[in-house]
Design an enzyme around this catalytic site. Structure first.
Site, PDB file in Angstrom:
ATOM      1  CE  LYS A 114      -4.426   0.964   0.154  1.00 53.82           C
ATOM      2  NZ  LYS A 114      -5.605   0.136  -0.220  1.00 53.82           N
ATOM      3  CG  ASP A 135      -7.297   3.422  -0.972  1.00 54.95           C
ATOM      4  OD1 ASP A 135      -7.600   2.233  -0.904  1.00 54.95           O
ATOM      5  OD2 ASP A 135      -7.582   4.230  -0.054  1.00 54.95           O
TER       6      ASP A 135
END
Ligand code: GLU
Length: 460
Positions: free
Chosen positions: A140, A180
């Protein structure tokens, strides 16, 4: 001679102590990272029955290794604003676990981003990606850059500077970022352009969520929202229920929320409320999705403007009370910890039947416990929102094969993946004495695949 029952209690106590000590050491080693602690706590507690049955995971230090990222990169992102001033943000990429594939996970651009947020998201991604059945590890990244209020050229300059550093660490076989919160098609386009320029090569598989004209997958945009609804549909089906004629509240109005609304409406639900970070709209006759899409996807406006066009709807400033609206199905699709115990109690007292997490970790640990104690069907994020990253993996496959599938092919694969995630999570929950508990089931099913790959690959 201890009785069998006593031996069992002692073994359980041993595993619980081991897990507690490990959790305390995670807290000590990562002070102040409260979201990361929360994500770790939930997973560790779910794994107690697995560790009892397979103590070799303890000897192999699998959990100690899993809670420590393989690599955590943090870097300076300098950029010039429209007034000629130099601004500095902080960029991150956590490469958490590569046991079953290249690191895979989105980038979040939001002022709340810090190492705790990136690590909780990266940690969850390990298990989510494993559950998809696709060959992708956990990663991430992101930045505390706030795209809100920035001009297009500011976003471009920031994003190019971000990629100038990030490109050293990523690649189609090492680490594949995507979007995201705050990172959509526009940002992925700028990121891809900068990566291509630096590398001097068109490496389609380095990013997912790309535009359809340059290697993106049809169906990726819809995948997280549709996937969440497909997952909840499976949970409901098992109880003889469905979306048809149900009342649904969906928080957020970003990519996940919009496509969850679209699929829920297609299946015959009435979506009565949605929100943005300022407040929420409520219309008991049903939200008009075309207006929400235009306001949010095309015009970049606030959700409050919806009521100007639809006077039957009400706008309320602040987001918390969206969960006081009575509904059959609640889909939190905004951000972490948006449902606390108070919100969970409101939902339960208003008769909610199912909760499906479209966002990452949108319910606090107390809220999750409350839902489970009150027999609400609960689809945890790692399982319920895995549709997005699943179709990212399908995008990688199409890029490797240099071809593209139709919407029908991608959507069918997505439905099959979501069904399989549901079945695997239910099976794991039952096998480890927690039937129906999808939190435990998803964590266990995701864990075992990664843990076994780690054991087979030796101490690395
Ligand atoms: N950000 C999404 C998630 O939380 C998608 C990640 C991806 O497609 O790599 O799963």
């Amino acid at each position: 001679m201890p009785t069998l029952e006593k031996v069992k209690v002692t073994e359980t106590q041993f595993t619980m102590n081991y897990v507690n000590e490990l959790y305390e050491s995670v807290k000590k080693r990562n002070p102040h990272e409260v979201e990361f602690h929360q994500a770790v706590k939930e997973v560790l507690e779910s794994l107690i029955p697995v560790l009892e049955k397979h103590p070799h995971y303890i000897k192999q230090g699998i959990l100690e290794r899993m809670v420590e990222p393989e690599r955590m990169i943090s870097f300076r992102v300098p950029w010039v604003d429209d007034y000629g001033y130099v601004q500095v943000n902080r960029g991150y990429r956590v490469q958490f676990n590569s046991a079953i594939g290249p690191y895979k996970g989105g980038l979040r651009f939001h002022p709340t981003v810090n190492s705790s947020i990136i690590k909780f998201l990266g940690f969850e991604q390990i298990f989510k990606n494993s559950l998809t059945g696709q060959p992708i590890g956990g990663g991430k990244g992101g930045s505390d850059f706030n795209p809100k209020g920035k001009s297009n050229t500011e976003v471009m300059r920031f994003t190019q500077s971000f990629m100038t550093e990030l490109c050293k660490y990523i690649g189609p076989d090492t680490d594949v970022p995507a979007g995201d919160i705050g990172v959509g098609a526009r940002e992925i386009g700028y990121l891809f352009g900068q990566y291509k320029k630096i590398q001097g090569a068109f490496t389609a598989g380095v990013l997912t969520g790309k535009g359809l004209g340059y290697g993106g997958s049809i169906g990726r945009k819809e995948a997280t929202g549709y996937g969440t609804v497909y997952f909840v549909e499976e949970m409901l089906k098992d109880k003889g229920l469905g979306f048809k004629e149900s009342t649904v509240v969906i928080s957020g109005s970003g990519n996940v929320s919009i496509y969850a609304m679209e699929k829920a409406i297609q299946l015959g639900a009435t979506v009565v409320a949605c929100s943005d970070s300022n407040g929420y709209i409520y219309d008991k006759r049903g939200i008009d999705l075309t207006t929400v899409k235009r306001l949010k996807e095309v015009e970049g406006k606030r959700i409050s403007e919806y009521v100007d066009e639809h006077p039957s709807a009400e706008y309320t400033e602040g987001c918390k009370e969206i969960w006081s609206i009575p509904c059959d199905i609640a889909l939190p699709c905004a951000t972490q910890n948006e449902i606390d115990e108070h919100a969970a109690k409101l939902l339960v007292s208003n008769g909610v039947q199912a909760v499906g997490e479209g966002a990452n970790m949108p319910s606090t640990l107390q809220a999750v416990d409350f839902f489970l104690e009150n027999n609400v069907l609960f689809g945890p994020a790692k399982a319920a929102n895995a549709g997005g990253v699943s179709v990212s993996a399908l995008e990688m496959a199409q890029n490797s094969a240099r071809l593209s599938w139709s919407f029908e092919e991608v959507d069918l694969k997505l439905q099959q993946i979501m069904k399989k995630i549901y079945q695997d999570s239910m099976t794991a929950a039952k096998e480890y004495s927690n039937p129906g508990n999808l939190v435990v089931g998803a964590n266990i099913a995701g864990f075992i695949k990664v843990a076994d790959a780690m054991v087979e690959q030796g101490v690395i």
